[in-house]
Design an enzyme around this catalytic site. Sequence first.
Site, PDB file in Angstrom:
ATOM      1  N   ASN A  62      39.397  30.134  36.424  1.00 48.31           N
ATOM      2  CA  ASN A  62      38.649  30.931  35.463  1.00 48.31           C
ATOM      3  C   ASN A  62      38.427  30.225  34.123  1.00 48.31           C
ATOM      4  OD1 ASN A  62      40.608  33.083  37.063  1.00 48.31           O
ATOM      5  ND2 ASN A  62      38.438  33.612  37.035  1.00 48.31           N
ATOM      6  N   VAL A  75      36.360  30.303  28.963  1.00 42.97           N
ATOM      7  CA  VAL A  75      37.015  31.253  29.851  1.00 42.97           C
ATOM      8  C   VAL A  75      35.992  32.224  30.421  1.00 42.97           C
ATOM      9  CG1 VAL A  75      38.826  32.990  29.990  1.00 42.97           C
ATOM     10  CG2 VAL A  75      39.073  31.080  28.407  1.00 42.97           C
ATOM     11  N   CYS A  76      36.080  32.462  31.718  1.00 43.34           N
ATOM     12  CA  CYS A  76      35.201  33.412  32.384  1.00 43.34           C
ATOM     13  C   CYS A  76      35.910  34.769  32.462  1.00 43.34           C
ATOM     14  CB  CYS A  76      34.856  32.891  33.779  1.00 43.34           C
ATOM     15  SG  CYS A  76      33.527  33.809  34.551  1.00 43.34           S
ATOM     16  N   LEU A  77      35.531  35.676  31.579  1.00 41.20           N
ATOM     17  CA  LEU A  77      36.106  37.020  31.538  1.00 41.20           C
ATOM     18  C   LEU A  77      34.970  38.037  31.446  1.00 41.20           C
ATOM     19  CD1 LEU A  77      39.028  36.854  28.928  1.00 41.20           C
ATOM     20  CD2 LEU A  77      39.228  37.106  31.390  1.00 41.20           C
ATOM     21  N   TRP A  85      34.827  29.926  37.279  1.00 43.44           N
ATOM     22  CA  TRP A  85      33.903  28.904  36.801  1.00 43.44           C
ATOM     23  C   TRP A  85      33.700  27.874  37.894  1.00 43.44           C
ATOM     24  CZ3 TRP A  85      30.705  28.433  32.817  1.00 43.44           C
ATOM     25  CH2 TRP A  85      30.935  29.153  31.649  1.00 43.44           C
TER      26      TRP A  85
END
Length: 180
Positions: free
Chosen positions: A87, A94-96, A130
């Site tokens: 992630n 950051v992939c949130l 990601w």
Amino acid sequence: MAKKEEPIMDGPKRMQNELKLMIEDTQLLQFRCLEVEPDNIFKWYGLLMPISAPYDKGAYKLEIDFPQQYPFKPPRLHINTKIYHPNVNERGQVCLPILESEHWLPTSRIEAVLNCLLATINDPQPDNAWSLDMANEYRNDPKKFYKVADAWVERYSEHRPTDAELVAFARKRKKAMQKS
């Protein structure tokens, strides 16, 4: 006549309130050493201290950039320490979902964002990754994934402060804030 409380730092009241709450927070033990860039309440730094293996053996520098339109636009998070995690991309982004414009709510607080980030670091979310290669490795060959992640923690992570070092940091920050 009651003395009016001095602001922590110049800036929007929402930012001042969130900063004050974060500095006083004793519950968020996985995010420590909060600092704010001098004269810029919109840029924060801290140290992520995850609790799940293999990330629990290190610490990770986090940079938080708040847009001028905060809370109407989400902050941007950047992990400045290399981490092998599906992630987090190679640039530390950051992939949130909570930070995506279509999911962001102006009522969201930075504490909730940090809790979400730490939950993701502690328990990777391959469906929202990601890196598809890393996500597939996490799903299909977890033994290999954790071996590589462990090696990265050993090689790249920051020193994980002891309780005594954290107390000393808090004391130093409090002293510095009283001067300003």
